[in-house]
Scaffold this active site. Structure first.
Site, short mmCIF file in Angstrom:
data_model
loop_
_atom_site.label_atom_id
_atom_site.label_comp_id
_atom_site.label_asym_id
_atom_site.label_seq_id
_atom_site.Cartn_x
_atom_site.Cartn_y
_atom_site.Cartn_z
N TYR A 107 0.84 -1.20 0.00
CA TYR A 107 0.00 0.00 0.00
C TYR A 107 0.88 1.25 0.00
O TYR A 107 0.57 2.23 -0.67
CB TYR A 107 -0.95 -0.01 1.21
CG TYR A 107 -2.00 -1.08 1.10
CD1 TYR A 107 -3.17 -0.85 0.39
CD2 TYR A 107 -1.82 -2.32 1.69
CE1 TYR A 107 -4.14 -1.84 0.26
CE2 TYR A 107 -2.79 -3.32 1.58
CZ TYR A 107 -3.94 -3.07 0.86
OH TYR A 107 -4.88 -4.05 0.74
N ASN A 114 -12.23 -0.68 -5.43
CA ASN A 114 -12.04 -1.04 -6.83
C ASN A 114 -13.24 -1.86 -7.32
O ASN A 114 -13.50 -2.94 -6.81
CB ASN A 114 -10.75 -1.86 -6.97
CG ASN A 114 -10.57 -2.49 -8.32
OD1 ASN A 114 -11.08 -2.00 -9.32
ND2 ASN A 114 -9.86 -3.60 -8.35
N CYS A 168 -6.23 -5.42 -7.84
CA CYS A 168 -6.04 -4.99 -6.45
C CYS A 168 -5.56 -6.15 -5.58
O CYS A 168 -5.04 -5.93 -4.49
CB CYS A 168 -7.31 -4.36 -5.90
SG CYS A 168 -8.77 -5.39 -6.02
N HIS A 169 -5.70 -7.38 -6.08
CA HIS A 169 -5.20 -8.54 -5.33
C HIS A 169 -3.68 -8.54 -5.23
O HIS A 169 -3.11 -9.23 -4.40
CB HIS A 169 -5.70 -9.85 -5.95
CG HIS A 169 -5.32 -10.04 -7.37
ND1 HIS A 169 -6.09 -9.54 -8.41
CD2 HIS A 169 -4.25 -10.65 -7.94
CE1 HIS A 169 -5.50 -9.86 -9.56
NE2 HIS A 169 -4.38 -10.53 -9.30
N GLU A 215 -1.15 -16.38 -10.66
CA GLU A 215 -0.13 -15.54 -11.28
C GLU A 215 1.29 -15.96 -10.93
O GLU A 215 2.25 -15.40 -11.45
CB GLU A 215 -0.35 -14.08 -10.87
CG GLU A 215 -1.65 -13.51 -11.42
CD GLU A 215 -1.79 -12.02 -11.15
OE1 GLU A 215 -0.82 -11.38 -10.67
OE2 GLU A 215 -2.88 -11.50 -11.43
#
Length: 163
Positions: free
Chosen positions: A100, A123, A131-132, A158
């Site tokens: 963040y 979001n 945002c993950h 990912e």
């Protein structure tokens, strides 16, 4: 006019909503079941899967590990600050994470870590706008509107987390 469709996914049934105006279409939200502040179908919305064909195809490829970056017209609704944070989110590469604090710096608001966290939490385009990929400064998984299990799943897809 607001259009919507649903589709199964590894995260549960996704609700996709978008805006059609003057023959153009843009995706406005992607919501998972039980999402905090997630979209809900309103009576004046019309179900129509056709305009979502490309979004559905890209989501399927993403979940299969074949797509690393979405390329869709987007129309999320948010304040100028939130939109700036979301734009910074778009710069976080597939397979990586940020904090963040780093995101607040990238968004041009280095002293606004909590406000950036609020913008990330607001979001409307889960999965599409990643945002993950934002984690706590100590490396922990924190603050995902779709739930930490889903955040963990997306980061695992990912390759940013090892199972």
């Amino acid at each position: 006019m607001t259009l919507y469709t649903t589709t199964p996914s590894p995260l549960g049934e996704l609700l996709l909503a978008g805006e059609e105006s003057d023959g153009a279409f843009a995706l406005a939200s992607v919501t998972v079941p039980d999402q905090r502040r997630g979209a809900v179908v309103l009576p004046h919305w019309r179900r129509d899967p056709v305009p979502f064909k490309e979004a559905l195809s890209q989501l399927e490829a993403y979940f299969a590990g074949e797509l690393k970056q979405f390329d869709l017209p987007l129309a999320p609704v948010g304040t100028p600050f939130r939109r700036r944070v979301w734009q910074a989110l778009d710069e976080v590469p597939y397979g990586s994470t940020t904090t963040y604090r780093r995101l607040s710096e990238a968004a041009g608001s280095p002293g606004a870590v909590r406000a950036v966290g609020g913008a990330v939490g607001a979001n409307p385009l889960l999965v599409i706008r990643a945002c993950h990929r934002v984690i706590g400064s100590d490396g922990t998984l924190t603050g995902y509107a779709g739930g930490l299990d889903r955040k963990r799943s997306l980061l695992t897809i990912e390759g940013a987390l090892l199972v």
